[in-house]
Scaffold this motif. Structure first.
Motif, mmCIF file in Angstrom:
data_model
loop_
_atom_site.group_PDB
_atom_site.id
_atom_site.type_symbol
_atom_site.label_atom_id
_atom_site.label_comp_id
_atom_site.label_asym_id
_atom_site.label_seq_id
_atom_site.Cartn_x
_atom_site.Cartn_y
_atom_site.Cartn_z
ATOM 1 N N LYS A 11 55.726 8.178 136.872
ATOM 2 C CA LYS A 11 57.039 7.616 136.549
ATOM 3 C C LYS A 11 57.052 6.089 136.616
ATOM 4 O O LYS A 11 57.815 5.438 135.889
ATOM 5 N N ALA A 12 56.225 5.497 137.476
ATOM 6 C CA ALA A 12 56.086 4.043 137.465
ATOM 7 C C ALA A 12 55.450 3.601 136.158
ATOM 8 O O ALA A 12 55.823 2.568 135.573
ATOM 9 N N GLY A 13 54.483 4.383 135.686
ATOM 10 C CA GLY A 13 53.903 4.104 134.379
ATOM 11 C C GLY A 13 54.938 4.159 133.273
ATOM 12 O O GLY A 13 54.931 3.327 132.357
ATOM 13 N N VAL A 14 55.848 5.124 133.348
ATOM 14 C CA VAL A 14 56.918 5.227 132.358
ATOM 15 C C VAL A 14 57.791 3.976 132.375
ATOM 16 O O VAL A 14 58.166 3.441 131.316
ATOM 17 N N VAL A 31 64.359 0.199 123.595
ATOM 18 C CA VAL A 31 63.709 1.129 124.524
ATOM 19 C C VAL A 31 64.210 0.819 125.935
ATOM 20 O O VAL A 31 64.048 -0.309 126.421
ATOM 21 N N ASN A 32 64.812 1.793 126.565
ATOM 22 C CA ASN A 32 65.300 1.667 127.934
ATOM 23 C C ASN A 32 64.881 2.901 128.730
ATOM 24 O O ASN A 32 64.386 3.880 128.163
ATOM 25 N N ALA A 33 65.076 2.841 130.040
ATOM 26 C CA ALA A 33 64.742 3.987 130.887
ATOM 27 C C ALA A 33 65.801 4.172 131.953
ATOM 28 O O ALA A 33 66.514 3.228 132.322
ATOM 29 N N LEU A 34 65.873 5.392 132.460
ATOM 30 C CA LEU A 34 66.815 5.745 133.523
ATOM 31 C C LEU A 34 66.060 6.195 134.757
ATOM 32 O O LEU A 34 65.050 6.889 134.660
ATOM 33 N N ALA A 35 66.565 5.817 135.908
ATOM 34 C CA ALA A 35 66.154 6.412 137.177
ATOM 35 C C ALA A 35 67.370 7.176 137.687
ATOM 36 O O ALA A 35 68.249 6.605 138.335
ATOM 37 N N PRO A 36 67.468 8.467 137.355
ATOM 38 C CA PRO A 36 68.680 9.215 137.671
ATOM 39 C C PRO A 36 68.654 9.832 139.063
ATOM 40 O O PRO A 36 67.587 10.134 139.616
ATOM 41 N N ARG A 37 69.825 10.024 139.609
ATOM 42 C CA ARG A 37 69.989 10.830 140.817
ATOM 43 C C ARG A 37 70.953 11.948 140.481
ATOM 44 O O ARG A 37 72.151 11.718 140.285
ATOM 45 N N ALA A 38 70.441 13.149 140.379
ATOM 46 C CA ALA A 38 71.258 14.293 139.978
ATOM 47 C C ALA A 38 70.775 15.534 140.693
ATOM 48 O O ALA A 38 69.614 15.630 141.090
ATOM 49 N N GLU A 39 71.665 16.490 140.838
ATOM 50 C CA GLU A 39 71.305 17.778 141.415
ATOM 51 C C GLU A 39 70.862 18.704 140.292
ATOM 52 O O GLU A 39 71.666 19.137 139.442
ATOM 53 N N ASP A 57 46.407 15.914 137.599
ATOM 54 C CA ASP A 57 46.264 15.904 136.145
ATOM 55 C C ASP A 57 47.498 16.470 135.446
ATOM 56 O O ASP A 57 47.948 15.939 134.426
ATOM 57 N N ALA A 58 48.054 17.552 135.989
ATOM 58 C CA ALA A 58 49.207 18.187 135.350
ATOM 59 C C ALA A 58 50.422 17.270 135.353
ATOM 60 O O ALA A 58 51.133 17.138 134.344
ATOM 61 N N VAL A 59 50.680 16.629 136.476
ATOM 62 C CA VAL A 59 51.865 15.765 136.594
ATOM 63 C C VAL A 59 51.714 14.512 135.742
ATOM 64 O O VAL A 59 52.666 14.085 135.063
ATOM 65 N N ILE A 60 50.538 13.909 135.740
ATOM 66 C CA ILE A 60 50.310 12.739 134.890
ATOM 67 C C ILE A 60 50.419 13.133 133.417
ATOM 68 O O ILE A 60 51.009 12.405 132.602
ATOM 69 N N ARG A 61 49.879 14.285 133.067
ATOM 70 C CA ARG A 61 49.894 14.727 131.680
ATOM 71 C C ARG A 61 51.317 14.897 131.152
ATOM 72 O O ARG A 61 51.674 14.357 130.099
ATOM 73 N N VAL A 62 52.137 15.649 131.879
ATOM 74 C CA VAL A 62 53.474 15.952 131.371
ATOM 75 C C VAL A 62 54.388 14.733 131.454
ATOM 76 O O VAL A 62 55.071 14.388 130.477
ATOM 77 N N ASN A 63 54.405 14.067 132.598
ATOM 78 C CA ASN A 63 55.373 12.995 132.794
ATOM 79 C C ASN A 63 55.005 11.697 132.089
ATOM 80 O O ASN A 63 55.894 11.001 131.579
ATOM 81 N N LEU A 64 53.726 11.364 132.067
ATOM 82 C CA LEU A 64 53.319 10.094 131.467
ATOM 83 C C LEU A 64 52.888 10.269 130.005
ATOM 84 O O LEU A 64 53.483 9.671 129.113
ATOM 85 N N LYS A 65 51.874 11.101 129.770
ATOM 86 C CA LYS A 65 51.469 11.326 128.383
ATOM 87 C C LYS A 65 52.584 11.992 127.596
ATOM 88 O O LYS A 65 52.772 11.712 126.398
ATOM 89 N N GLY A 66 53.358 12.865 128.262
ATOM 90 C CA GLY A 66 54.457 13.560 127.596
ATOM 91 C C GLY A 66 55.620 12.654 127.258
ATOM 92 O O GLY A 66 56.541 13.059 126.541
ATOM 93 N N THR A 67 55.619 11.436 127.766
ATOM 94 C CA THR A 67 56.563 10.409 127.326
ATOM 95 C C THR A 67 55.939 9.564 126.224
ATOM 96 O O THR A 67 56.579 9.250 125.218
ATOM 97 N N SER A 103 61.655 7.689 142.904
ATOM 98 C CA SER A 103 60.404 7.948 143.615
ATOM 99 C C SER A 103 59.330 6.958 143.203
ATOM 100 O O SER A 103 58.492 6.560 144.014
ATOM 101 N N ALA A 104 59.351 6.564 141.939
ATOM 102 C CA ALA A 104 58.383 5.592 141.444
ATOM 103 C C ALA A 104 58.783 4.172 141.803
ATOM 104 O O ALA A 104 57.966 3.384 142.307
ATOM 105 N N LEU A 105 60.034 3.831 141.559
ATOM 106 C CA LEU A 105 60.479 2.454 141.772
ATOM 107 C C LEU A 105 60.445 2.055 143.234
ATOM 108 O O LEU A 105 60.186 0.889 143.564
ATOM 109 N N TYR A 106 60.691 3.019 144.122
ATOM 110 C CA TYR A 106 60.816 2.706 145.542
ATOM 111 C C TYR A 106 59.856 3.494 146.422
ATOM 112 O O TYR A 106 60.029 3.565 147.632
ATOM 113 N N ALA A 107 58.831 4.094 145.803
ATOM 114 C CA ALA A 107 57.665 4.626 146.506
ATOM 115 C C ALA A 107 57.989 5.708 147.532
ATOM 116 O O ALA A 107 57.798 5.532 148.735
ATOM 117 N N ASN A 108 58.433 6.849 147.032
ATOM 118 C CA ASN A 108 58.742 7.968 147.918
ATOM 119 C C ASN A 108 57.448 8.649 148.380
ATOM 120 O O ASN A 108 56.593 8.987 147.558
#
Length: 299
Positions: free
Chosen positions: A174-177, A195-203, A117-127, A159-164
């Protein structure tokens, strides 16, 4: 002329990591920034105004304009207030960068309801919540006959696009995003919004310790590589680009292609006839792209 001169941006999760890099680069390119951050830990717990305030102080030291906003992006009323705060402070809103996110990784069978619930709430609803309220503002402006050249830039994930594995909650959000981005691009085009989105790889603190990187690899994971693309997407120059998912890091930028129609076989009402038919379409279909597929390994 700076490429975002005079534009007003909200950057959620702007106190650290990618969000901080986005806010600072946008400011250097002339944007006025609402730095939104609860200041929570990577798992979403706690709060601290200091990270957002530190970024605001850095921007002001560059002679830029910025304010702190500590709204909870997944709270409907708070997300509305954040948009209002931008408009009331700077007179307008041109850019929304949805970057806030949390992680609570575990294998599917070990994931708790609370972690889901927490991860869906922040990442999906929070977008969605900030995007909804920003879109309502831009629609109102458009219907009033005012020119709109606005941008939404969301954050999805490899992780979403390529199913980690080990990230069912995060990947689902993130797939929902990613899909929501494409739908929103189609809906909001009439109002002058891309409207665009990024799949970033960063430290960042969310990836720290996952692997031992060489100095070269660490440099290529510097968030500034991604912030450069974000800043261009936030500018008027990107007006013709919408509904795209970009992979981004220091090794390059690419467009992640969405689901495509594959091989087809005639339908039947008899399941006993499907053995060979399904075997054939699977044989001639492409395999799912993997998170470590060769085209995105370092040179």
């Amino acid at each position: 002329m700076k490429i975002c001169e005079g534009r007003v941006a909200i950057v959620t999760g702007g106190g650290r990591g990618l969000g901080r890099a986005h806010a600072l680069m946008l400011a250097r390119q002339g944007a006025k920034i609402v730095v939104n951050d609860l200041g929570s830990a990577a798992n979403g717990l706690g709060n601290d105004v200091a990270p957002a305030q530190d970024v605001v102080n850095e921007i002001r030291a560059l002679c830029g304009e910025a304010i702190v906003d500590t709204s909870d992006v997944a709270d409907w009323s708070a997300a509305s207030g954040m948009v209002q705060n931008a408009v009331e402070t700077f007179g307008r809103l041109d850019i929304l960068i949805n970057n806030a996110g949390i992680l609570r990784d575990s294998m599917l069978v070990n994931t708790t309801e609370a972690d889901w619930d927490a991860v869906i709430r922040v990442n999906l609803k929070g977008t969605f919540a900030p995007m909804h309220h920003a879109a309502a503002y831009w629609r109102e402006q458009s219907k009033a006959g005012k020119p709109v050249d606005a941008r939404v830039i969301n954050t999805t994930s490899h992780s979403a696009l390529y199913a980690n594995i080990g990230q069912t909650n995060y990947a689902a959000a993130k797939a929902g995003v990613a899909t929501m981005t494409i739908v929103a691009a189609r809906e909001l085009a009439r109002y002058g919004v891309t409207v665009n989105a990024l799949a970033p790889r960063a430290e960042t603190r969310m990836t720290h310790g996952l692997k031992e990187w060489t100095p070269e690899q660490l440099e290529r994971r510097n968030p500034e590589w991604i912030a450069a693309l974000v800043t261009w997407l936030a500018s008027p120059a990107s007006r013709g680009v919408s509904g795209r998912i970009f992979e981004a890091w220091g090794y390059g930028y690419s467009v992640a292609e969405s689901w495509q129609h594959g091989p087809i076989t005639p339908a039947t009402k008899n399941p006993e006839e499907l053995d060979q038919a399904i075997a054939d379409i699977i044989k001639f279909s492409r395999k799912n792209a993997g998170i470590d597929r060769d085209s995105w390994l370092e040179p």
